[in-house]
Design a protein around this motif. Structure first.
Motif, PDB file in Angstrom:
ATOM      1  N   LEU A  12       0.836  -1.194   0.000  1.00 28.94           N
ATOM      2  CA  LEU A  12       0.000   0.000   0.000  1.00 28.94           C
ATOM      3  C   LEU A  12       0.871   1.243   0.000  1.00 28.94           C
ATOM      4  CD1 LEU A  12      -2.784   1.434   0.379  1.00 28.94           C
ATOM      5  CD2 LEU A  12      -2.440   1.160   2.851  1.00 28.94           C
ATOM      6  N   MET A  13       0.600   2.145  -0.957  1.00 31.25           N
ATOM      7  CA  MET A  13       1.282   3.432  -0.999  1.00 31.25           C
ATOM      8  C   MET A  13       0.235   4.530  -0.883  1.00 31.25           C
ATOM      9  SD  MET A  13       3.843   4.980  -3.913  1.00 31.25           S
ATOM     10  CE  MET A  13       2.558   5.100  -5.165  1.00 31.25           C
ATOM     11  N   ALA A  14       0.365   5.371   0.115  1.00 26.36           N
ATOM     12  CA  ALA A  14      -0.546   6.497   0.293  1.00 26.36           C
ATOM     13  C   ALA A  14      -0.098   7.659  -0.587  1.00 26.36           C
ATOM     14  CB  ALA A  14      -0.574   6.933   1.747  1.00 26.36           C
ATOM     15  N   ILE A  15      -1.073   8.388  -1.121  1.00 25.31           N
ATOM     16  CA  ILE A  15      -0.781   9.532  -1.982  1.00 25.31           C
ATOM     17  C   ILE A  15      -1.369  10.785  -1.330  1.00 25.31           C
ATOM     18  CG2 ILE A  15      -1.098  10.552  -4.263  1.00 25.31           C
ATOM     19  CD1 ILE A  15      -1.570   7.600  -5.250  1.00 25.31           C
ATOM     20  N   GLY A 163      -9.150  -2.150  -3.873  1.00 26.67           N
ATOM     21  CA  GLY A 163      -7.765  -2.471  -3.564  1.00 26.67           C
ATOM     22  C   GLY A 163      -7.581  -3.926  -3.193  1.00 26.67           C
ATOM     23  N   ARG A 164      -8.494  -4.437  -2.403  1.00 30.46           N
ATOM     24  CA  ARG A 164      -8.434  -5.845  -1.991  1.00 30.46           C
ATOM     25  C   ARG A 164      -8.499  -6.756  -3.223  1.00 30.46           C
ATOM     26  NH1 ARG A 164     -11.818  -5.297   1.488  1.00 30.46           N
ATOM     27  NH2 ARG A 164     -10.496  -5.216   3.346  1.00 30.46           N
ATOM     28  N   ALA A 165      -9.410  -6.441  -4.146  1.00 36.41           N
ATOM     29  CA  ALA A 165      -9.564  -7.252  -5.351  1.00 36.41           C
ATOM     30  C   ALA A 165      -8.337  -7.152  -6.260  1.00 36.41           C
ATOM     31  CB  ALA A 165     -10.817  -6.819  -6.112  1.00 36.41           C
ATOM     32  N   LEU A 202      -6.456  -3.965   4.968  1.00 38.14           N
ATOM     33  CA  LEU A 202      -6.406  -4.453   3.594  1.00 38.14           C
ATOM     34  C   LEU A 202      -5.007  -4.933   3.233  1.00 38.14           C
ATOM     35  CD1 LEU A 202      -7.768  -2.558   0.485  1.00 38.14           C
ATOM     36  CD2 LEU A 202      -5.397  -3.260   0.572  1.00 38.14           C
ATOM     37  N   ALA A 203      -4.011  -4.113   3.512  1.00 38.87           N
ATOM     38  CA  ALA A 203      -2.634  -4.474   3.170  1.00 38.87           C
ATOM     39  C   ALA A 203      -2.175  -5.701   3.960  1.00 38.87           C
ATOM     40  CB  ALA A 203      -1.707  -3.293   3.444  1.00 38.87           C
TER      41      ALA A 203
END
Length: 207
Positions: A12-15, A163-165, A202-203
């Motif tokens: 996961l990368m936050a923007i 994201g999960r998918a 999620l991650a």
């Protein structure tokens, strides 16, 4: 910093992109201190270079902090001077070669097979599948046929369910902006803690 392995590990990368530089800095620090430590600060945000520089000073040399919306060689130089450890582009631009020349990993935006191949030839560390909101899951599955070994990072319109998918379908990581950050980088932190918890979950599930 090994950028690709960080993507593979964190998933996961936050923007962060905002109109209030102080709020954007606080958002970066909150994300990292809450366990989302791979953070891209978009250069399209207000005073983004100073946000990167101040975050680097506070978080230290090991922070997984990068610059996004990097378009030109000048952007690359300024981002590196501010302390960015990697760059993110929305497309295959001159910034890709400039990043590689400085030894910076680069996440390169692409959408079509031709763009993916061009990004790889230009030296992309990973490919940012952008925009990946509507139809992104089907597109990822289709592209992984001819490009099974390419590390894809879908970005754009990625919420927790999407994201999960995407991660389950083989994305190495996902990049998430407003569904995670909301308007925190504009000064409105309502719900940020809950969203961070949801995306960390999620991650973790995908690891």
């Amino acid at each position: 910093m090994e950028f690709l392995s960080s993507l593979q590990t964190r998933r996961l990368m936050a923007i962060v992109r905002g109109s209030d530089a102080d709020a954007a800095l606080d958002t970066v620090l909150t994300l990292v201190r809450s366990g989302i430590d791979l953070v891209e600060v978009s250069l399209s945000g207000t005073d983004a270079l100073n946000v990167i520089a101040k975050a680097r000073a506070k978080l230290g040399p090991g922070a997984l902090l990068g610059a996004g919306t990097v378009l030109t060689p000048r952007d690359v130089l300024r981002a590196a001077d501010a302390g960015a450890a990697y760059t993110v582009t929305p497309a295959v631009t001159e910034a890709v070669a400039a990043s590689r020349a400085l030894g910076l990993p680069v996440l390169v935006g692409a959408l079509t097979p031709t763009e993916v191949a061009t990004a790889l030839a230009a030296g992309a560390t990973a490919v940012k599948l952008f925009p990946a909101g509507q139809g992104g899951l089907e597109l990822l599955r289709a592209l992984r046929g001819p490009f099974p070994d390419v590390p894809f990072v879908p970005v754009g319109g990625v919420d927790a369910a999407t994201g999960r998918a995407l991660l389950a379908a083989g994305a190495v990581a996902v990049g998430v902006g407003s569904p995670l950050v909301g308007r925190a980088a504009d000064g409105d932190t309502a719900g940020l803690t809950d969203r961070i918890a949801a995306f960390r979950s999620l991650a973790g599930e995908a690891s």
